[in-house]
Motif scaffolding. Structure first.
Motif: not given
Ligand code: HEM
Length: 239
Positions: A36, A39, A45, A53, A56-57, A60-61, A80, A93, A131, A135
């Motif tokens: 994780v 990535q 970000g 960032r 934003a996370t 969103a949640l 998204r 995930m 959720l 996904l």
């Molecule tokens: C159920 C599991 C997960 C949830 C609920 C979740 C939720 C989120 C949310 C809310 C965002 C921000 C979205 C936005 O910018 O509008 C995000 C971005 C991201 N997530 Fe997750 N995520 C999950 C699992 C993962 C996993 C397992 C990985 C990688 C192995 C990951 C990698 C990323 C990356 C690379 C971004 C973009 C970050 C950036 O903009 O720099 N996510 N995720």
């Protein structure tokens, strides 16, 4: 109140700040998983714009919780998230899902102005399970205790140090926590904030992020500070 109304009430009225802190603790937890961390660091970000960032996370949640997964407002957000996470390993995930679910529950139960009720805890878990399905993954089965057992076993097997974890912590760890302070206090209190942040993480996360264990005094001081904060909010909520 039905479940959706209770969730909205939780986000907007009962525990808005606690949820944000809990989600930040959850985000930090994900840094302890090398895949994780890699990535997230590659996406860039959190390193280039940690506050933006992370908000934003969280937004969103919390927005999904507030509006409900079925609402029209949630559709573009879900699309998204589906796009960003397409093709990621389902266990990975599931782990991140537990990281965004269990730390907020634990933080509120330990330091909130009041713990969650059983109904609120089930609502949160039911939201997180919904959720997960949106996904395309199956959530862990059962209640909070069973989710915790699943997460413990998974984390024990997968957590570990990596260069990406270290840089994520450097940019989006304590500096993120310091942003909660008024600007003039950020620099003088930088070290204390780092200590408080580290004291809120357990040994498994600290060891992956290369953080020393907090001293007993630091641990007690952090707990006392957070209990005081809970007491102040309780007075505000109940007056
Ligand atoms: C159920 C599991 C997960 C949830 C609920 C979740 C939720 C989120 C949310 C809310 C965002 C921000 C979205 C936005 O910018 O509008 C995000 C971005 C991201 N997530 Fe997750 N995520 C999950 C699992 C993962 C996993 C397992 C990985 C990688 C192995 C990951 C990698 C990323 C990356 C690379 C971004 C973009 C970050 C950036 O903009 O720099 N996510 N995720």
């Amino acid at each position: 109140m039905d479940q959706q109304e209770r969730l909205r009430h939780l986000v907007l009225n009962t525990h808005p700040e606690d949820l944000k802190i809990g989600l930040t603790l959850g985000l930090w937890r994900t840094f302890a998983h090398p895949d994780v961390a890699r990535q997230l660091a590659s996406a860039g970000g959190l390193i280039n714009d940690p506050a933006g960032r992370a908000s934003a996370t969280g937004d969103a949640l919390l927005g999904l919780m507030e509006e409900g997964l079925d609402s029209p407002a949630s559709k573009p957000v879900l699309a998204r998230l589906q796009g960003i996470h397409d093709g990621i390993d389902p266990d990975l995930m599931r782990f991140v899902l537990t990281a965004f679910t269990l730390p907020p529950i634990r933080f509120i139960d330990q330091y909130g102005w009041r713990p969650l009720t059983d109904t609120e805890r089930n609502d949160y878990l039911s939201f997180a399970s919904g959720l997960a399905r949106e996904l395309g993954i199956q959530p862990p089965a059962g209640d909070v205790a069973e989710w915790t057992r699943w997460a413990d076993a998974y984390e024990q097997q997968h957590f570990g140090p990596s260069c990406h974890s270290l840089s994520l912590w450097q940019f989006a760890g304590a500096p993120l926590a310091a942003r909660r302070l008024p600007r003039p206090l950020r620099r003088p209190l930088q070290r204390s904030v780092a200590n408080v942040a580290g004291a809120l993480l357990d040994a498994r996360v600290r060891s992956a992020l290369g953080l020393a264990a907090p001293s007993a005094t630091g641990k007690h001081a952090t707990a006392a500070l957070l209990r005081l904060r809970g007491w102040v909010i309780r007075r505000r909520q109940t007056s």
